[in-house]
Enzyme design. Structure first.
Site, PDB file in Angstrom:
ATOM      1  N   THR A 177      12.082 -11.810 -10.964  1.00  0.00           N
ATOM      2  CA  THR A 177      12.899 -10.826 -11.668  1.00  0.00           C
ATOM      3  C   THR A 177      14.331 -11.301 -11.876  1.00  0.00           C
ATOM      4  O   THR A 177      14.989 -10.862 -12.817  1.00  0.00           O
ATOM      5  CB  THR A 177      12.909  -9.489 -10.900  1.00  0.00           C
ATOM      6  OG1 THR A 177      13.378  -9.718  -9.572  1.00  0.00           O
ATOM      7  CG2 THR A 177      11.515  -8.900 -10.839  1.00  0.00           C
ATOM      8  N   CYS A 178      14.823 -12.173 -10.989  1.00  0.00           N
ATOM      9  CA  CYS A 178      16.199 -12.633 -11.174  1.00  0.00           C
ATOM     10  C   CYS A 178      16.324 -13.567 -12.375  1.00  0.00           C
ATOM     11  O   CYS A 178      17.430 -13.806 -12.880  1.00  0.00           O
ATOM     12  CB  CYS A 178      16.716 -13.319  -9.919  1.00  0.00           C
ATOM     13  SG  CYS A 178      15.584 -14.518  -9.217  1.00  0.00           S
TER      14      CYS A 178
END
Length: 767
Positions: free
Chosen positions: A733-734
């Site tokens: 997700t980063c």
């Protein structure tokens, strides 16, 4: 001369009667008088349409039909783009995309247009073939498409529950809804055809061999549902698996707690009690997989809200050891069959705090009571849609004695937040349940619903906009999630968070009323903030979605590396913008004296998450919850996890696949990956809005897109090849990154993708 004059007059009359039909559409090419005389022009009623399939056709197949065009004189008409040929295939408001080939290199096909399309929804379709504004002969055509055979990955139980409580030697009934790979309800002409291929395997916890479950399947020709009937003759905990043609169903793996007659009576009395002070004696065997040398005597207290483990000091003073929320994220694991336990044992784990292992002869009663409380709290089903409907029903029921009358409110647009807060300052709960009639001071608009919707949207934007400093982002970009601001300016008080909570509660209440009242909260909340709203404990894994920079630079590095030489302690240093050390905060008692080691580094990261994501905004969250609970009971919010809570408050949004395709990057060029990538776009094109929201949650950490859509995601959405085969897709997700392994077939890929994006969002489970 007279005969010649009559002949010319007749031709002119024929031309004048025929020509306006085609001239009414300017796209139709005008014909000369001679062409009308000899009939050398296109007539839609002379056209013929030939369908290349039998009725009814099965969905999912690419089918085609040919339209042949003729002149009035019966000769083939060479069709071209200038003739304004229009083909439209619809099912209500749903339109099917088509591919059309006009003419071709073969002179014999010059008058032919071939149309290809794929239907994925079963039902009746209307096929219109028009030239200009005129239908061809027989148009519109009505065609029927039926479902495909059942797809196990889409077929599941009605009112799904991952744990079922039933009585020993009594039959229990479940309903199965067979659906095909496009999620259409499957229909069958006879019962034998419908039930063939289904099988139920039941295994007692800890035992390798299946148990006789006396399972039978039946089919209802009217409801198109299957009824599963089974009976177990021995009390205990079981794991069941329902398969179709040896493939597990979508919700086909579930758990069964079988109670004897005495236990059934005890559980029923537990659930029906008005004062819940239910407790059972047990032995604590381990905490977080660290076993005690000697089991510790404890007591398990169960209520409709929580399961609490307590011990007594000096056999008199109770001390709480652990508390688990009574919600779907709290799971039981049963430990039978290896003869290492004197009594039935089980593990309680909510995925947030250290799991505990207990042993007690009352295990089945504890698990069954927990399950019955849970199902009662969430309306009897664990699917998001069913829980949402139950939530709306309960909200309406809570406020059923409060009328939704109109309540005039005057708002100053240039001081929106201040004037809105002031106008509602003295409102009671009954006032908040009324229908706000908004008037913007200095404007002449009358509120017939439009101004109310506008006010909700702009006041939410004002509250959650980080520029107003009530909420903040951990990273300075529009994709970052908003979180309560622990360093808010002095003029922003806790009452502003309470007002924000009331606005969100008002949106949820209006949505519960349905129809035109539905309101969505336009915000992108941090996962840790959502978790705190439903009482979940914050842990270090939330950093990956909430503060990706810190996760990459510190959290991930500590997880993956040796920390023995880093000289870390259980403290957190705070610095000013200029780099000056402001203070050193101890994360635990005497944290400055406790070194971080490889054995306790996860505890250190959890303590860091508690400090940065929870403790620092404790009072802001409490004020927000105070305002929210004025309209929405916290017991109703707790039936959702943090991802589902976002879907409930913010909705799924509207996602453009064209926008998605135009704003992503691809990493990988092998033939196998290009094949998987093509499957990905096929699967995504068929996703519902909820499935699309969950895909975004899985890969970006939030179901909502930034205001400008996929183009504003930073980093850009990336689809990359994973060096594995057959595994579940993974995400970072980063980095907004989705990693896709290789698969043999599209069916395997779609099943793995859906499992990945929905993993961990539901379930009370037994293992």
């Amino acid at each position: 001369m007279l005969v010649f004059s009559l002949f010319v007059a007749t031709l002119v009359a024929v031309a004048s009667m025929t020509q306006p039909v085609f001239h009414s559409d300017p796209s139709i090419v005008k014909r000369s008088l001679f062409e009308y005389v000899i009939g050398k022009y296109l007539v839609p009623q002379n056209c013929k349409v030939n369908f290349d399939w039998d009725e009814p056709q099965v969905v999912g197949n690419t089918v085609s039909f040919a339209a042949k065009f003729y002149q009035r004189n019966g000769r083939p008409y060479p069709i071209c783009n200038k003739d304004s040929l229009l083909v439209e295939i619809t099912q209500g408001s749903y339109k099917v995309a088509t591919a059309m080939e006009i003419g071709g290199t073969d002179p014999n096909l010059a008058n032919t247009a071939r149309v290809k399309f794929t239907v994925r929804r079963s039902g009746e379709y209307r096929i219109s073939v028009m030239v200009g504004n005129n239908h061809v002969k027989g148009s519109p055509f009505i065609k029927h498409f039926v479902s495909r055979p059942p797809d196990p990955s889409k077929t599941g139980f009605v009112n799904h529950c991952s744990t079922i409580v039933c009585a020993q030697s009594l039959f229990h009934h479940l309903l199965i809804e067979p659906r095909d790979d496009y999620n259409n309800l499957c229909t069958f002409a006879n019962i034998n055809e419908a039930v063939t291929g289904y099988n139920m395997i039941v295994t007692k916890a800890g035992e390798p061999e299946p148990t006789n479950s006396q399972a039978t399947f039946n089919y209802d020709l009217e409801t198109h549902r299957l009824t599963l009937q089974f009976c177990l003759t021995e009390e205990g905990c079981y794991r069941a698996s329902i398969t179709y043609r040896n493939e597990p169903l979508k919700t086909g793996d579930f758990n069964i707690i079988v109670l004897n007659a005495k236990e059934v009576d005890v559980v029923e009395k537990n659930v029906d009690k008005k004062s819940h002070n239910i407790w059972y004696e047990a032995k604590l065997l381990s905490v977080n997989e660290e076993k005690y040398s000697k089991a510790k005597k404890v007591y398990c207290y169960i209520s409709p809200k929580q399961l609490t483990i307590k011990e007594t000091i000096f056999k008199f003073f109770p001390k709480r050891l652990a508390t688990f929320r009574l919600c779907p994220s709290t799971k039981f694991q049963f430990c039978d069959g290896d003869n290492q336990y004197e009594e039935p044992a089980f593990v309680v784990d909510d995925g947030c705090q250290p799991k505990v292992e207990l042993m007690t002869p009352e295990r089945n009663v504890i698990a069954a009571t927990f399950t019955q409380f849970l199902l009662k709290n969430i309306g009897g089903s664990e699917t998001f849609k069913d829980k949402q409907e139950f939530f709306y029903h309960e909200v309406r029921n809570v406020h059923k004695k409060r009328y939704h009358d109109k309540l005039p409110i005057k708002i100053q647009r240039d001081k929106l937040l201040e004037s809105s807060s002031k106008a509602t300052k003295s409102f009671t709960t009954a006032d908040w349940c009324k229908s706000f009639e908004i008037t913007f001071i200095g404007e002449q608009g009358l509120d017939w619903g439009g101004l109310r919707r506008e006010w909700f949207e702009i006041v939410c934007s004002e509250i959650f906009d980080p520029e107003n400093q009530l909420f903040m982002r951990f990273k300075d970009d529009k994709q970052s999630l908003v979180h309560p601001n622990p360093k808010r300016p002095a003029h922003l008080k806790l009452k502003h968070y309470e007002f924000a909570g009331k606005i969100v509660g008002k949106c949820l209440y209006e949505s519960a009323l349905g129809g035109l009242y539905r309101q969505l909260v336009k915000a992108r909340f941090s996962r840790s903030f959502l978790a705190q709203l439903i009482g979940l404990r914050v842990h270090y894994k939330y950093f990956e979605q909430d503060d990706p920079d810190l996760y990459v630079s510190k959290i991930k590095y500590i997880i993956e590396n040796d920390v023995e030489e880093m000289e870390l302690t259980f403290t957190e240093e705070e610095y000013s913008d200029t780099g000056q050390l402001l203070k050193v905060e101890e994360l635990v008692t005497n944290g400055a004296r406790i070194s971080v080691t490889n054995q306790n580094k996860l505890q250190y990261l959890d303590a860091l998450a508690q400090y940065r994501l929870a403790s620092s905004v404790k009072f802001e969250v409490e004020a927000f919850l105070k305002g929210l609970s004025d309209l929405i009971p916290d017991s109703l919010l707790s039936i959702f996890d943090e991802n589902e809570l976002e879907l409930l408050m913010c909705g799924t949004g509207h996602y453009s696949i064209a926008d998605f395709k135009a704003n992503h990057t691809v990493s990988g060029s092998s033939y196998e990956f290009r094949k998987v990538l093509e499957w990905f776009w096929t699967a995504v094109s068929n996703f519902s809005e909820e499935e699309m929201a969950r895909l975004l949650q899985f890969t970006t950490g939030c179901s909502q897109l930034p205001p400008a859509g996929f183009a504003e995601l930073s980093p850009r959405y990336q689809i990359t090849a994973a060096p594995t085969f057959g595994n579940l897709p993974t995400a970072h997700t980063c980095f907004n990154q989705l990693c896709l392994p290789d698969y043999d077939t599209y069916e395997q890929f779609e099943k793995a993708l859906l499992l990945a994006v929905n993993e961990g969002t539901e379930g009370f489970g037994l293992v």
